[in-house]
Motif scaffolding. Structure first.
Motif, mmCIF file in Angstrom:
data_model
loop_
_atom_site.group_PDB
_atom_site.id
_atom_site.type_symbol
_atom_site.label_atom_id
_atom_site.label_comp_id
_atom_site.label_asym_id
_atom_site.label_seq_id
_atom_site.Cartn_x
_atom_site.Cartn_y
_atom_site.Cartn_z
ATOM 1 N N ASN A 245 0.842 -1.204 0.000
ATOM 2 C CA ASN A 245 0.000 0.000 0.000
ATOM 3 C C ASN A 245 0.875 1.251 0.000
ATOM 4 O OD1 ASN A 245 -1.686 2.135 0.608
ATOM 5 N ND2 ASN A 245 -2.997 0.889 1.946
ATOM 6 N N LYS A 246 0.798 1.986 -1.102
ATOM 7 C CA LYS A 246 1.632 3.181 -1.263
ATOM 8 C C LYS A 246 1.404 4.164 -0.124
ATOM 9 C CE LYS A 246 2.664 4.417 -5.904
ATOM 10 N NZ LYS A 246 2.108 5.048 -7.114
ATOM 11 N N ASN A 247 0.105 4.339 0.209
ATOM 12 C CA ASN A 247 -0.252 5.303 1.254
ATOM 13 C C ASN A 247 0.386 4.955 2.582
ATOM 14 O OD1 ASN A 247 -1.862 7.124 -0.159
ATOM 15 N ND2 ASN A 247 -3.533 5.626 -0.177
ATOM 16 N N PHE A 248 0.446 3.652 2.841
ATOM 17 C CA PHE A 248 1.043 3.236 4.102
ATOM 18 C C PHE A 248 2.507 3.607 4.146
ATOM 19 C CE2 PHE A 248 3.565 0.106 6.454
ATOM 20 C CZ PHE A 248 3.032 0.283 7.715
ATOM 21 N N VAL A 249 3.205 3.252 3.082
ATOM 22 C CA VAL A 249 4.648 3.505 3.053
ATOM 23 C C VAL A 249 4.956 4.997 3.103
ATOM 24 C CG1 VAL A 249 6.785 3.021 1.825
ATOM 25 C CG2 VAL A 249 4.893 1.406 1.693
ATOM 26 N N GLU A 250 4.046 5.785 2.525
ATOM 27 C CA GLU A 250 4.289 7.234 2.523
ATOM 28 C C GLU A 250 3.940 7.895 3.851
ATOM 29 O OE1 GLU A 250 2.121 8.709 -0.803
ATOM 30 O OE2 GLU A 250 3.496 7.718 -2.226
ATOM 31 N N ARG A 251 2.873 7.382 4.499
ATOM 32 C CA ARG A 251 2.359 8.134 5.650
ATOM 33 C C ARG A 251 2.646 7.535 7.027
ATOM 34 N NH1 ARG A 251 -3.488 10.362 3.566
ATOM 35 N NH2 ARG A 251 -2.963 10.328 1.362
ATOM 36 N N ALA A 252 2.862 6.253 7.079
ATOM 37 C CA ALA A 252 3.071 5.665 8.401
ATOM 38 C C ALA A 252 4.436 6.069 8.949
ATOM 39 C CB ALA A 252 2.973 4.158 8.307
ATOM 40 N N PRO A 253 4.562 6.120 10.256
ATOM 41 C CA PRO A 253 5.867 6.456 10.864
ATOM 42 C C PRO A 253 6.922 5.422 10.468
ATOM 43 C CG PRO A 253 4.131 6.314 12.532
ATOM 44 C CD PRO A 253 3.538 5.863 11.254
ATOM 45 N N LYS A 254 8.143 5.900 10.348
ATOM 46 C CA LYS A 254 9.236 5.049 9.884
ATOM 47 C C LYS A 254 9.375 3.804 10.764
ATOM 48 C CE LYS A 254 13.055 7.038 8.248
ATOM 49 N NZ LYS A 254 14.256 7.883 8.440
ATOM 50 N N GLN A 255 9.226 4.015 12.042
ATOM 51 C CA GLN A 255 9.365 2.926 13.013
ATOM 52 C C GLN A 255 8.407 1.780 12.703
ATOM 53 O OE1 GLN A 255 8.460 4.218 16.951
ATOM 54 N NE2 GLN A 255 9.348 2.404 17.893
ATOM 55 N N VAL A 256 7.173 2.151 12.383
ATOM 56 C CA VAL A 256 6.156 1.143 12.102
ATOM 57 C C VAL A 256 6.487 0.412 10.804
ATOM 58 C CG1 VAL A 256 3.701 0.781 11.605
ATOM 59 C CG2 VAL A 256 4.401 2.446 13.329
ATOM 60 N N ILE A 257 6.962 1.158 9.820
ATOM 61 C CA ILE A 257 7.316 0.552 8.528
ATOM 62 C C ILE A 257 8.485 -0.420 8.705
ATOM 63 C CG2 ILE A 257 8.139 1.016 6.199
ATOM 64 C CD1 ILE A 257 6.754 3.783 6.456
ATOM 65 N N ASP A 258 9.484 0.032 9.454
ATOM 66 C CA ASP A 258 10.640 -0.829 9.706
ATOM 67 C C ASP A 258 10.223 -2.124 10.371
ATOM 68 O OD1 ASP A 258 12.168 1.061 8.592
ATOM 69 O OD2 ASP A 258 13.047 1.829 10.450
ATOM 70 N N GLN A 259 9.336 -1.984 11.350
ATOM 71 C CA GLN A 259 8.824 -3.162 12.041
ATOM 72 C C GLN A 259 8.177 -4.138 11.071
ATOM 73 O OE1 GLN A 259 6.099 -1.936 15.088
ATOM 74 N NE2 GLN A 259 7.717 -1.593 16.601
ATOM 75 N N LYS A 260 7.406 -3.584 10.162
ATOM 76 C CA LYS A 260 6.699 -4.428 9.179
ATOM 77 C C LYS A 260 7.702 -5.171 8.293
ATOM 78 C CE LYS A 260 2.175 -3.515 9.656
ATOM 79 N NZ LYS A 260 1.194 -4.535 10.010
ATOM 80 N N TYR A 261 8.738 -4.468 7.868
ATOM 81 C CA TYR A 261 9.751 -5.106 7.010
ATOM 82 C C TYR A 261 10.468 -6.224 7.752
ATOM 83 C CZ TYR A 261 9.410 -2.209 2.853
ATOM 84 O OH TYR A 261 8.964 -1.628 1.703
ATOM 85 N N GLU A 262 10.805 -5.934 8.998
ATOM 86 C CA GLU A 262 11.467 -6.939 9.817
ATOM 87 C C GLU A 262 10.594 -8.187 9.933
ATOM 88 O OE1 GLU A 262 12.859 -6.126 13.948
ATOM 89 O OE2 GLU A 262 13.611 -4.273 13.016
ATOM 90 N N ARG A 263 9.335 -7.914 10.197
ATOM 91 C CA ARG A 263 8.377 -8.989 10.364
ATOM 92 C C ARG A 263 8.288 -9.807 9.072
ATOM 93 N NH1 ARG A 263 6.769 -12.202 14.084
ATOM 94 N NH2 ARG A 263 4.809 -13.187 13.547
ATOM 95 N N LYS A 264 8.283 -9.086 7.969
ATOM 96 C CA LYS A 264 8.159 -9.740 6.665
ATOM 97 C C LYS A 264 9.345 -10.687 6.451
ATOM 98 C CE LYS A 264 7.763 -8.831 1.738
ATOM 99 N NZ LYS A 264 8.645 -8.164 0.782
ATOM 100 N N THR A 265 10.536 -10.193 6.712
ATOM 101 C CA THR A 265 11.747 -10.997 6.532
ATOM 102 C C THR A 265 11.667 -12.269 7.369
ATOM 103 O OG1 THR A 265 12.879 -8.899 6.390
ATOM 104 C CG2 THR A 265 14.258 -10.870 6.555
ATOM 105 N N LYS A 266 11.271 -12.084 8.600
ATOM 106 C CA LYS A 266 11.206 -13.205 9.514
ATOM 107 C C LYS A 266 10.189 -14.244 9.038
ATOM 108 C CE LYS A 266 10.494 -14.373 14.309
ATOM 109 N NZ LYS A 266 10.180 -13.977 15.663
ATOM 110 N N LEU A 267 9.015 -13.736 8.633
ATOM 111 C CA LEU A 267 7.959 -14.647 8.189
ATOM 112 C C LEU A 267 8.377 -15.398 6.930
ATOM 113 C CD1 LEU A 267 4.869 -12.359 8.842
ATOM 114 C CD2 LEU A 267 5.327 -14.543 9.963
ATOM 115 N N GLU A 268 9.038 -14.691 6.028
ATOM 116 C CA GLU A 268 9.488 -15.326 4.789
ATOM 117 C C GLU A 268 10.469 -16.440 5.083
ATOM 118 O OE1 GLU A 268 9.041 -11.658 1.580
ATOM 119 O OE2 GLU A 268 10.912 -11.920 2.707
ATOM 120 N N SER A 269 11.375 -16.114 5.987
ATOM 121 C CA SER A 269 12.375 -17.107 6.354
ATOM 122 C C SER A 269 11.707 -18.332 6.968
ATOM 123 C CB SER A 269 13.364 -16.465 7.330
ATOM 124 O OG SER A 269 13.965 -17.437 8.134
ATOM 125 N N GLU A 270 10.749 -18.088 7.821
ATOM 126 C CA GLU A 270 10.046 -19.204 8.446
ATOM 127 C C GLU A 270 9.279 -20.025 7.412
ATOM 128 O OE1 GLU A 270 9.260 -17.755 13.064
ATOM 129 O OE2 GLU A 270 7.563 -18.173 11.754
#
Length: 881
Positions: free
Chosen positions: A844-869
């Motif tokens: 979601n473009k809007n999310f990446v543009e508007r959400a706080p960086k911290q929240v976005i970073d968390q999501k990416y981290e989570r994504k990496t972890k889930l993918e690995s799992e």
RNA sequence: GGGCGGAUAGCUCAGCUGGUUAGAGCGGCGGCUUUACAAGCCGUAGGUCACAGGUUCGACUCCUGUUCCGCCUACCA
């Protein structure tokens, strides 16, 4: 292993011992003056009506918790105890007893009756105090007060005279709520409206010199004997032409004027209203407007007097109603009877129907006092918790009516007014006068009435501290810190204390008011004798122990008007007490070689650092919770820490060092940290569970005379160790996964297993290599743990995936392949669905543009972890194909 | 009539100022006589967060409305 410490916690043997110990050492006694900051609470004085109920247990447990917490924090704490004479209720109990003895209060007379009341007071007071002590209340018993004490009586007279001199107390004939059963006036607050199924009686009133008639609908036909008019609405077309004419009152055949008054509601009943100024508040007002006669037809006891006519005199009001209905019927004047549901005022002390009744009474004009009270709240001198009570307080204060303070009873503070038999002047003084203040006549007679009980309890926060004298105690502790009581007596008591405190002392009586809910059963229904769902505190304490009861109470204290306190919660309290007992027992059994004076330098390991860090978090949140009166939260936090962190993990993990370690420093460190944390946890818990914590604390190798006067733990930033917490998370995750496999694969705890861990990340591998094995021994039996960057999957192995880790447990012949597939499939589903969500969010473009960086970073981290799992789960699933 | 509070797992309740996978106690189910605790330990299953809209990148969380439940307050005979 042998020990003389019992396997189960037995509160009965312990509680009495420690309570006496505390009393002997005078720990609960407040100093009149001290360099320590003051903290004070006055007890809501229990009525001397026999014994305490669960509501009292709740109220006093919360107060004790706060007091003990503050005492441990180093405050000079005063918890002022005492009891209330509770006028009408207590008299009713005594009257019942007298009836059983075949006599009555009238028969034995005022003086003897009062004697009997004092006897009763002594017994009841003793019982109440001992119950308060049973639950552990740390009151300053040397200062105990009773509302009829000499000192408090002087305070009452002083306050009365003060208000009288200011012109705020006056006497007059007004319509009051009269209880024919108790034969006294009662306050508006003591009248509870109860819906009852009554009737509308339609009665025919003939118009004089005419064929016309009016139909009156009334719920209380007997009051017609006191009718002095009939009223209709001035615009009512049906009746307009009759205004000014006269009707004949049935039975008594009195002539009544037909009047027009705006008050009448055309749509209620027939639109024609009988007016009985002596027995209805609204009719009384109409009567004043139209200068109507007021005919009182009742005696004090609710029977009809001579004004009701020969036929009805001396009848009880309800018998009169029945007879009257019959008589009207026989004269064809009762046209119909209609069912009618309406609210009728009942006296909350005796449940009798209240009678509006005109009588001479004393009043306080509280309007000016109320204004100051509102002001005090608005300026923040006094705050209510929870906040919603502030609004309730303001609403009531804004619409306040004069307070009727005289009661036609004997047990209480007699009104300090003397009537002169010669000049009729009134004398109002603190000390009993020997002559009239006006004409000096000695022919004086004191007013027969006593004051409303709430008048004396309204002075409680300062009368107990010696007012009207300006005592050291008042200087130190007034205004008190907080008042703890149920929301149901906000108007009765709290409001009166605030008004009288401002008036007499010039300051609010307390800075905070914590209004807790009322105790309910497990379905949220208020506990009451009539419902039969009460819990008896004494029985409960006998069965479960005071600490278990207290813990259940604090744990259940939520900011709602009704708080469920089910028996299973008290059982949970007992189990918790037992858990603490046993954890302590275990540690004490492993201290044989422990020297608290040892000069050995401790060497904390990962778990030690972890538990200290977790403890600090608990300390911080508990102090915050108590400070905000979040009692339930405080209890939850301490329960969670003690049971699920300290017992479940820490104690288990140090077993290795305690049992088998040949490294004395390692063992000594474990002992030291364990004792330290246990000591701290007991101190955290002491305000809630005073007996158990004292009993254990006294056995610990720690310095101090009593936990009661030890210091309350304060947050310590140095104990915080994020790294230790992170590392422990890894270890705990691995252990949990292994346990889960054991559980689901039905591998008995006695079966040794082999554990292979693939850990591609060097840091994680390092953590596991350093800490896993030593900490895992207590949790699962294994023959070998192998940690490597890459592990070949054994032929038939159960698999667990945690982030980038893979744990293999080879189960050569025992592995149920279908079960294993199902397990992995389930995990895959969970991972996949969450991954989809995360991917959707990140797309979601809007999310990446508007959400706080911290929240976005968390999501990416989570994504990496889930993918690995996911990848690893898939890989493992494919191996079955 | 005016006002307040609540609606989340089978039951009773947490979930703070909106942001990973909604938690606890009790209860359910399965397994453990592991030397602190069977008042115990381990595992596990349960929830479209009352309903409908709206605000927002994002709502159990904020706003509006609806429906239930509870309470306080008020003089409708």
């Amino acid at each position: 292993m042998t020990t003389d410490i019992p396997k189960n916690y037995l509160p009965q043997e312990i509680e009495k011992k420690w309570y006496q110990f505390w009393l002997d050492r005078d720990y609960f006694h407040a100093k009149d003056r001290s360099n320590n900051p003051p903290f004070s609470i006055v007890i809501p004085p229990p009525n001397i009506t026999g014994s305490l109920h669960t509501g009292h247990a709740l109220d006093n447990t919360l107060q004790d918790t706060l007091i003990r917490w503050k005492r441990m924090q180093g405050y000079n704490t005063l918890w002022m105890p005492g009891t209330d004479h509770a006028g009408i209720v207590t008299e009713l109990i005594m009257e019942r007893a007298l009836v059983e003895e075949g006599t009555s209060r009238q028969e034995i007379g005022r003086e003897k009756f009062i004697d009997r009341m004092w006897q009763w007071k002594d017994e009841s007071r003793g019982k109440i105090i001992s119950q308060l002590q049973e639950i552990g209340s740390s009151c300053d018993w040397e200062r105990e007060r009773f509302t009829l004490d000499a000192g408090l009586s002087k305070a009452v007279r002083t306050a009365f005279v003060k208000l009288y001199d200011r012109g705020l107390i006056y006497r007059g004939d007004y319509m009051v709520n009269w209880c024919p059963n108790c034969q006294t006036a009662v306050s508006d607050l003591e009248v509870v409206p109860i819906e009852i199924e009554g009737n509308f009686y339609h009665i025919k009133y003939n118009v004089k010199n005419s064929d016309e008639f009016l139909v009156i609908a009334t719920t209380r036909p007997e009051t017609m004997l006191g009718d002095t008019a009939v009223a209709v609405h001035p615009e009512d077309e049906r009746y307009k032409h009759l205004v000014g004419q006269t009707v004949i009152l049935p039975i008594l055949e009195r002539e009544l004027p037909i009047i027009a008054d705006q008050y009448v509601d055309m749509d209620t009943g027939t639109g024609a209203l009988k007016v009985t100024p002596a027995h209805d508040l609204n009719d009384y007002e109409i009567g004043k407007r139209h200068d109507l006669e007021t005919i009182n037809i009742f005696d004090d006891n609710g029977t009809l007097n001579e004004n009701a006519g020969k036929e009805y005199v001396s009848l009880d009001r309800f018998d009169c109603r029945s007879k009257l209905i019959k008589d009207l019927q026989s004269q064809q004047l009762l046209l119909k009877v209609v069912d009618h549901l309406h609210a009728v005022g009942h006296h909350d002390r005796c449940d009798q129907i209240i009678e509006p009744y005109i009588s001479p009474q004393w009043y306080v004009d509280v309007k000016p006092l109320a204004e100051r009270a509102i002001e005090a709240s608005k300026t923040g001198q006094i705050t209510f918790i929870p906040d919603r009570e502030t609004k309730r307080f303001h609403q009531w204060m804004e619409d306040i009516l004069p307070w009727s303070i005289s009661r036609q009873r004997w047990w209480g503070h007699r009104i300090p007014i003397w009537y002169c038999g010669d000049c009729q002047a009134l004398t109002c003084t603190v000390d009993t006068p020997d002559q009239c203040s006006d004409c000096n006549s000695k022919n004086l007679k004191q007013d027969e009435d006593v004051l409303d009980t709430w008048f004396s309890s309204g002075l409680w926060p300062f009368s107990t501290m010696g007012w009207p004298e300006n005592t050291e105690l008042l200087k130190t502790f007034y205004p008190t810190s907080v008042l703890v009581t149920g929301w149901d007596i906000l108007f009765f008591w709290v409001s009166r204390m605030i008004m009288l405190g401002l008036e007499c002392m010039g300051h609010v009586p307390f800075n905070q008011v914590y209004l807790h809910g009322l105790v309910a059963d497990e379905h949220g229904k208020k506990m009451s004798k009539s419902r039969g769902n009460t819990i008896d505190p004494v029985e409960t304490i006998d069965k479960y122990g005071a600490d278990a009861f207290r813990f259940a109470i604090v744990y259940s204290t939520i900011p709602l008007p009704y708080m469920p306190l089910p028996e299973y919660q008290i059982e949970a309290g007992r189990r918790f007490a037992n858990k603490i007992w046993n954890a302590s027992r275990f540690l004490l059994m492993n201290l044989e070689d422990y020297d608290p004076e040892s000069s050995v330098e401790i060497n904390p390991q990962l778990v030690d650092k972890w538990i200290c860090s977790r403890f600090d978090t608990a300390v911080q949140s508990i102090n915050e919770a108590f400070g905000q009166f979040r009692f339930s939260d405080a209890a939850h936090i301490i329960y969670e820490f003690m049971w699920h962190e300290f017992c479940d993990w820490y104690v288990e993990m140090i077993k290795q060092r305690l049992y088998y370690s040949d490294d004395p420093v390692a063992k000594y460190t474990a002992q030291t940290v364990a004792i330290d944390i246990l000591d701290g946890t007991l101190r955290l818990l002491h305000p809630i569970m005073p007996f158990l914590t004292e009993e254990i604390w006294q056995q610990l190798p720690v310095k101090g005379e009593s936990i009661t006067i030890s210091s309350y733990p304060e947050p310590n930033q140095d104990s915080k160790d994020a790294e230790a917490e992170m590392k422990m998370r890894v270890i705990m995750d691995v252990i949990e996964e292994i346990r889960s496999i054991r559980g689901e694969m039905n591998i008995p705890p006695s079966t040794e297993i082999e554990i292979l861990i693939q850990a591609p990340n060097a840091d994680t591998r390092q953590i596991l290599e350093t800490h896993l094995e030593e900490n895992m021994r207590s949790f699962t039996k294994f023959m070998k743990v192998a940690i490597a960057e890459y592990q070949e999957k054994p032929k038939s192995a159960a698999t667990a995936i945690i982030d980038d880790l893979i744990v293999y447990i080879p189960l050569s012949d025992v592995l149920d392949i279908d079960e294993e597939k199902k397990r992995l499939q389930k995990k895959l589903e969970k991972t996949r669905s969450e991954l989809e969500n995360v991917e959707k969010t990140l797309a979601n473009k809007n999310f990446v543009e508007r959400a706080p960086k911290q929240v976005i970073d968390q999501k990416y981290e989570r994504k990496t972890k889930l993918e690995s799992e996911q990848e690893k789960i898939l890989l493992n699933l494919h191996m079955f194909d």
